[in-house]
Design a protein around this motif. Structure first.
Motif, mmCIF file in Angstrom:
data_model
loop_
_atom_site.group_PDB
_atom_site.id
_atom_site.type_symbol
_atom_site.label_atom_id
_atom_site.label_comp_id
_atom_site.label_asym_id
_atom_site.label_seq_id
_atom_site.Cartn_x
_atom_site.Cartn_y
_atom_site.Cartn_z
ATOM 1 N N ASP A 162 9.224 -2.071 4.201
ATOM 2 C CA ASP A 162 8.307 -2.856 5.041
ATOM 3 C C ASP A 162 7.972 -4.227 4.449
ATOM 4 O O ASP A 162 6.948 -4.404 3.783
ATOM 5 C CB ASP A 162 7.021 -2.052 5.304
ATOM 6 N N GLY B 89 1.627 3.453 2.038
ATOM 7 C CA GLY B 89 2.479 3.733 3.206
ATOM 8 C C GLY B 89 3.800 2.979 3.136
ATOM 9 O O GLY B 89 4.717 3.231 3.919
ATOM 10 N N ASN B 90 3.901 2.050 2.186
ATOM 11 C CA ASN B 90 5.118 1.234 2.103
ATOM 12 C C ASN B 90 5.957 1.530 0.861
ATOM 13 O O ASN B 90 6.784 0.718 0.438
ATOM 14 C CB ASN B 90 4.755 -0.255 2.171
ATOM 15 N N HIS C 193 0.861 -1.199 0.000
ATOM 16 C CA HIS C 193 0.000 0.000 0.000
ATOM 17 C C HIS C 193 0.891 1.240 0.000
ATOM 18 O O HIS C 193 2.125 1.136 0.133
ATOM 19 C CB HIS C 193 -0.976 -0.028 1.184
HETATM 20 MG MG LIG Z 1 4.225 -0.248 6.698
#
Ligand SMILES: [Mg+2]
Ligand SMILES: Nc1ncnc2c1ncn2[C@@H]1O[C@H](COP(=O)(O)OP(=O)(O)O)[C@@H](O)[C@H]1O
Length: 575
Positions: free
Chosen positions: A364, A321-322, A319
Motif C-alpha cells: 500500500d 494494516g500495511n 500502520h
Molecule cells: Mg492500506
C-alpha cells in the motif's frame, strides 16, 4: 559513509550494484527470471485454460498459444491506437480477426470517451492496453478461479482468485503451515472517480496512476509487494465478485463499510491491480510472540532501508494494516537455531532472528514517496548502429522524477482524533500521533531548507517531494510499540508468548532467553522513542548494532531472508 555496510550483499544475494537507483533500464533481473511480466498473471491465465473451447470453435488442434500474447495487431488495433494518443477509436474491421483475436476482442469494450479519460492509466497496463468489459472478463475468470474477498481497502475491495482445484490456504501462518497456494493472486479492485466528479470518496485517476507506478518501481526491492499487472475494466459488479462481497460482509460486517455492489452502474470504470499474495496483514496478529516481534520488526526495517537506498523511498503510512506476513518455506541453517541447541539462557542469545519462520511484505504505497531511476545512454547508443554520429555525442539522461502524494496540513490524516471513539484505542492514537509527528518533521525540514535556500524555485516546491527518511523511523517506532503492546495484552490474557511461531518455550532456559530478547526489544523502543533523532530505517539498524540491540549475525540473517525472497523464492511461498 556510515550507511555503506547496509548495501554489502553476498554474491548469491541481492546483487544490485550499490548506489544505483532502480526502475527503468536499471531494474535488476531476478535470478530465476521472475520479473513482474514473467510471473504467472492470473488475470489472463483463464484464456489459456479455456483453450479446449477455442479449439472447438476453430475445429482445429493447433498448438497452445495464449491469445493475449499472440499477434493480435488487427484485433487490437483500436487499443493500440490509444497509445498514439488517438481520440477516436474504432474496432478492427470485420473479417480480419482470428478466433483467438475475437476472444480477446469480446473482452474489450469500445468507449472512446472513457478511453481518453483513462489514457494515463492505460499507459501503465501491459498490452493489450484496452478497456475490458468487467462482466465478460469476470464470467470467464469465474469458470477457472474461486473468488474470495479478503479485505476491504479504504477505497476499494481486495479479492483473492485461486484455481478451483487448489486447497484454500489463507489462515494465520504457523510453522507447520507450509506452501501457500500456487496459482493464486491478490486483486485490488478500485472504482475510479468519474471524470465529472470531484468526490473525495472515490479514487482519482492521478492517485491510481501514482500507486501503480510506485508498485512497479518497488516491485524488485526485497520486502515489497510483487506486482503482476493492471487492468482497466468497465461495467457493473459481476455476480462472482458480488457473492464474494456478501459472503465476507456476513462474516465480518465491521470490515464491510464500502458501498454495496448494486451502487455501481454499467458505465463504472475500475482499476484491477494484480499482486502476489503477501499473506495476512498484521491487524490479524493479535498476540504476537517475542520472536515474531523480533523478526517482523527487523524484516520491515531491512525492507525500508533497501527502499531508502534504492529509490529514496518513504512509506508515510506504515500502520499495521500495511504490513503483511506469511510463513517462509525453507530456511537456511544460519537463520534458524533449533530449540534443542540453544545456549545457556544466562548468556546473551547468539541468534534471535528466524525463529518465527515468517517473512514480511510492505504493501500500500498510496501516500508513499520515491525517486525513479536516472538512466543515461549516449545519444549514439539510442540511434541506429550504423549511424554516422560521432561517439563523442553528449549522453542523453532522463531526469529522475519524484512520485509522491501532496499531504496538506489540514488533510484528515493529520486532524483525525480518536477522542470521539466510545472505547479508547491506544493503537489508533499512536497511529494518529505518528502522522502528526511526520508533519512536524516535514515542516521543520522545510523551514530549514527555506532558510538555507530562499530561492523562488525552492519555495515553490511541495514539501512532501523531499526525501525525509526520518518518517520511516517514526513508523518503525509505531510498529514496535504496537507489537509490544499486543504482546503484553496477549500475556495478560495468558496466551502471548506461546502463540504460533514462538519457537517453543517449554523449558526454563528458553523462557530466560525469551526474556532477554524481550528486554532488548523494549530497550530498542526506548531508543526509537528517545531524544536521539534516528533519521532513517538505515540509521535505526546502525544505532541498534552500535548499542548491542541487534547482533551482526541476526542482521545477516534478516538480509539473507529478504534477499532470498527476491532471488530464489526461498522465503516466498507464492513464487
Ligand atoms: Mg492500506
Ligand atoms: N498483496 C497483498 N497480499 C495480501 N493481502 C493484501 C495485499 N494487498 C492488500 N492486501 C490486503 O488488503 C488490505 C487493503 O489493501 P491496501 O493496499 O492496504 O489498500 P488501502 O489503500 O485501501 O488501505 C490490506 O490491509 C491487506 O489486508
Amino acid at each position: 559513509m556510515a550507511r555503506r555496510p547496509l548495501t554489502e550483499r553476498s554474491a548469491q544475494g541481492w546483487n544490485q550494484q550499490p548506489g544505483r537507483r532502480m526502475g527503468g533500464s536499471q531494474k535488476r533481473v531476478y535470478g530465476k527470471g521472475s520479473t513482474a511480466s514473467s510471473r504467472a498473471v492470473l488475470s489472463e491465465q483463464f484464456l489459456d485454460e479455456n483453450e479446449v473451447d477455442q479449439q472447438n470453435v476453430q475445429g482445429g488442434h493447433g498448438k497452445a498459444v495464449s491469445p493475449l500474447s499472440s499477434s493480435l495487431s488487427s484485433a487490437l488495433s483500436y487499443t493500440l491506437s490509444l497509445e498514439d494518443g488517438a481520440k477516436h477509436v474504432s474496432p478492427a474491421p470485420a473479417g480480419s480477426v482470428s478466433e483467438k483475436g475475437k476472444e480477446v476482442q469480446n473482452l474489450l469494450v469500445v468507449d472512446s470517451t472513457a478511453a481518453t479519460y483513462i489514457s494515463p492509466l492505460l499507459a501503465e497496463c501491459d498490452k493489450p492496453k484496452g478497456l475490458y468489459d468487467f462482466l465478460t472478463w469476470a464470467e470467464k475468470a469465474a469458470k477457472t478461479f474461486k473468488v474470495t474477498k479478503v479485505a476491504e481497502g479504504s477505497y476499494g475491495e481486495v479479492f483473492k482468485l485461486e484455481k478451483k482445484d487448489m486447497p484454500s490456504e489463507r489462515s494465520v501462518p504457523t510453522p507447520e503451515h507450509g506452501q501457500q497456494a500456487q496459482g493464486s493472486s491478490i486483486f485490488k479492485l478500485i472504482p475510479l472517480r468519474p471524470k465529472s466528479s470531484k468526490s473525495a470518496k472515490q479514487t482519482s485517476l492521478e492517485s491510481l496512476v501514482r500507486e501503480v507506478q510506485m508498485l512497479k518501481l518497488m516491485d524488485p526491492v526485497p520486502g515489497f509487494a510483487r506486482f503482476k499487472g493492471l487492468k482497466v475494466l468497465r461495467g457493473s459488479y459481476p455476480p462472482s465478485f458480488g457473492e464474494a462481497y456478501y459472503y465476507h460482509k456476513a462474516r465480518r460486517p465491521s470490515d464491510s463499510q464500502n458501498p454495496r455492489p448494486s451502487t455501481y452502474r454499467d458505465k463504472q470504470l475500475w482499476a484491477l491491480i494484480e499482486m502476489d499474495d503477501a499473506g495476512e496483514d498484521l491487524e490479524n496478529l493479535k498476540s504476537p510472540s517475542v520472536y515474531q516481534i523480533f523478526d517482523i520488526f527487523w524484516l520491515t526495517c531491512c525492507a525500508l532501508s533497501y527502499g531508502e537506498e534504492e529509490a529514496a523511498f518513504e512509506h508515510r503510512d506504515l500502520h499495521i494494516g500495511n504490513i503483511c506476513i506469511k510463513p517462509t518455506t525453507t530456511r537456511s541453517s544460519t537463520t534458524k537455531t533449533p530449540a534443542n541447541t540453544l545456549p545457556d539462557a544466562n548468556l546473551p542469545p547468539t541468534t534471535s532472528f528466524g525463529r518465527s519462520s515468517l517473512n514480511v511484505t510492505i504493501i500500500d504505497y498510496t501516500l508513499s514517496r520515491a525517486t525513479t531511476a536516472t538512466s543515461s545512454s549516449s545519444s549514439n547508443e539510442a540511434s541506429s548502429p550504423n549511424s554516422s554520429k560521432s561517439s563523442s555525442a553528449p549522453p542523453v539522461t532522463t531526469k529522475p522524477s519524484i512520485i509522491y502524494t501532496p499531504l496538506p496540513p489540514n488533510s484528515s490524516i493529520f486532524t483525525q482524533s480518536t477522542s470521539r471513539h466510545p472505547v479508547p484505542n491506544p493503537t489508533l492514537q499512536r497511529q494518529n500521533s505518528t502522522y502528526r509527528a511526520m508533519l512536524r518533521h516535514a515542516q521543520s525540514v522545510e523551514a530549514r531548507s527555506r532558510a538555507e535556500d530562499p530561492s523562488r524555485e525552492n519555495r515553490k516546491r511541495d514539501m512532501w517531494q523531499r526525501f525525509m527518511p526520518r518518517t520511516n523511523a517514526l513508523w518503525l517506532a509505531a510498529l514496535l510499540w504496537t507489537l509490544l503492546r499486543r504482546f503484553e495484552q496477549g500475556a495478560e490474557r495468558g496466551g502471548g508468548s506461546k502463540s504460533v511461531g514462538s519457537g517453543g518455550n517449554d523449558d526454563a532456559g528458553e523462557e530466560g532467553r525469551e526474556r532477554l530478547v524481550l528486554a532488548g526489544l523494549r530497550s530498542l523502543l526506548d531508543l526509537l522513542d528517545g531524544e536521539e533523532m534516528l533519521d532513517s530505517a538505515g540509521a535505526v539498524v546502525l544505532a541498534a548494532i552500535e548499542r548491542g540491540l541487534l547482533q551482526r549475525r541476526d542482521w545477516d540473517g534478516v538480509r539473507a531472508c529478504l534477499d532470498g525472497d527476491a532471488d530464489s523464492g526461498s522465503c516466498s511461498a507464492t513464487k
